[in-house]
Write an enzyme that holds these catalytic residues in place. Structure first.
Site, mmCIF file in Angstrom:
data_model
loop_
_atom_site.group_PDB
_atom_site.id
_atom_site.type_symbol
_atom_site.label_atom_id
_atom_site.label_comp_id
_atom_site.label_asym_id
_atom_site.label_seq_id
_atom_site.Cartn_x
_atom_site.Cartn_y
_atom_site.Cartn_z
ATOM 1 N N GLN A 148 7.664 55.774 40.468
ATOM 2 C CA GLN A 148 7.187 54.558 41.259
ATOM 3 C C GLN A 148 7.688 54.829 42.915
ATOM 4 O OE1 GLN A 148 9.075 50.681 41.665
ATOM 5 N NE2 GLN A 148 7.430 49.954 40.284
ATOM 6 N N TYR B 287 8.096 43.381 48.244
ATOM 7 C CA TYR B 287 8.321 44.580 49.215
ATOM 8 C C TYR B 287 6.952 44.951 50.144
ATOM 9 C CZ TYR B 287 12.485 45.168 46.257
ATOM 10 O OH TYR B 287 13.629 44.816 45.694
ATOM 11 N N GLY C 197 7.311 41.351 31.355
ATOM 12 C CA GLY C 197 8.086 40.083 31.517
ATOM 13 C C GLY C 197 8.139 39.256 30.265
ATOM 14 N N ARG D 141 1.363 48.709 40.961
ATOM 15 C CA ARG D 141 2.019 47.485 40.463
ATOM 16 C C ARG D 141 1.752 46.263 41.587
ATOM 17 N NH1 ARG D 141 8.373 45.873 38.733
ATOM 18 N NH2 ARG D 141 7.855 45.588 36.719
#
Length: 392
Positions: free
Chosen positions: A120, A200, A320, A248
């Site tokens: 990532q 972010y 999640g 993502r």
């Protein structure tokens, strides 16, 4: 009849057996063949020595999930350049060739267990958790992020006011991601995941209140998703064919669990169309500690998972609160997602897929596991929590 001579071969069959559970069915992402649909979610462990170099402890940590049977491992967020991208003091990087080489033993250890691994790539933007180890933070606009810094990652107090990015800054960010993707391929990774989620930098551009720009990078959602799409496209071009580039995204953030895309399903359709056009091989939908069913729903009745699958035609990874086996089976039967990424459940059970295949009980999650136990001060405590027994 298939004859199996070892426990290992039995485990291999179980880990790709849809008759046991649909999560164990094999699947593909672009050119990647995965033994099952279970991925390890990216989780920050801040376990370097402070130099950004991946360590032997990190190798053991990631290899434990591969031994435990996961089809895919997505690493923690890894910074892409030496200027502004780093978020945490001990965060790993891939901003230099030497940092990339340090990841190679981790990739080999994961591959030896038959698991794919994706790195990532992350740029913190305005969500820098520490001060003093890099220049002042940057962001789409000079807007102080909501919330406070995270103490587990070295932060304290309010976030600093970022400097609004120039066109030159934006070009450097795009180039930083692209170069990092090339380094990741050289290190042996199967692909990269562009971190456009959780508050972010790329998500700061997509979020209305942190992006107050009036140029081509701000305003309409088509403009606010532009930077993420350009990063994906540049990484695809730079890394070349046969290398996975995923992305993502999320509505919620580490510093704002309430935010939702204001245009609901309409915004989602635009976001996912831009990411599809940019060449993303998959979309990973993050929930930032919340239940995926809760964060997937729009006020207009739409569902972010459904929109992502319909618009992109690419594999969708859901994340999640999805570790309950019957719920997980229903998600796959109803074709809501193509893979599921486990975070807390994986920390508690690095061998979660093997336990599912065997019908074994799962260890309960302890909230203390959310602390980055792979850090130096807590290495032995972390190691005891993630130790795996030999498969029986």
């Amino acid at each position: 009849m298939l004859l199996m001579d070892t426990n290992e071969s039995r485990e291999t069959v179980l880990l790709s057996s849809a008759s046991v559970h649909p999560a164990l069915a094999p699947t593909t992402i672009g050119p990647l063949s995965l033994r099952n649909r279970l991925a390890v979610a990216p989780m920050s462990r801040v376990s370097t020595l402070g130099d950004g170099f991946a360590t032997a402890r990190m190798r053991d940590y990631y290899a434990s999930f591969a031994r435990g049977g996961f089809g895919l491992v997505v690493t923690e967020g890894t910074y892409t350049d030496l200027a502004h991208s780093q978020a945490y003091g001990r965060q790993p990087g891939i901003a230099t060739d030497a940092q990339a080489e340090a990841w190679a033993p981790i990739v080999r250890a994961v591959h030896e267990q038959g698991t794919a691994i994706v790195l990532q790539l992350m740029h913190a933007g305005a969500l820098s958790q520490e001060n003093g180890y890099r220049p002042a933070s940057i962001g789409p606009s000079a807007v102080v992020p909501r919330g406070t810094k995270m103490s587990d990652y070295g932060g304290a107090g309010a976030y600093a006011l970022p400097r609004a990015m120039t066109e030159e800054d934006i070009a450097e960010v795009v180039e930083g991601f692209a170069r990092a993707a090339v380094r990741a391929r050289k290190a042996g990774f199967d692909g990269v995941e562009i971190h456009g989620a959780n508050g972010y930098l790329l998500d700061q551009f997509l979020t209305t209140y942190t992006n107050q720009r009036t140029d081509r990078w701000g305003g309409a959602v088509e403009n606010r998703i532009r930077l993420t799409a350009e990063v994906v496209a540049a990484s695809v071009r730079a890394a070349g064919a046969g290398f996975v580039v995923g992305v993502r995204v999320s509505q919620t953030k580490v510093n704002d669990l309430a935010y939702r895309w204001p245009g609901g399903s309409r915004d989602a359709a635009i976001v996912f169309e831009e990411l599809r056009a940019a060449g993303a091989d998959y979309v990973h939908l993050a929930s930032e500690g919340a239940d995926a069913a809760e964060t997937a729903r729009f006020a207009d009745g739409g569902n972010v998972l459904e929109v992502a699958r319909r618009v992109t035609g690419r594999p969708v990874i859901a994340n999640g609160g999805l570790a309950e086996p019957s719920r997980l089976a229903r998600l796959f039967r109803e074709e809501q997602a193509d893979l599921v990424a486990l975070g807390r459940a994986a920390l508690a059970n690095p061998d979660w897929p093997l336990r599912l295949a065997r019908g074994a009980d799962f260890e309960r999650f302890d909230r203390a596991m959310l602390h980055p136990f792979a850090s130096l001060e807590n290495a032995e405590q972390w190691r005891s929590r993630t130790a795996l027994s030999s498969p029986r």
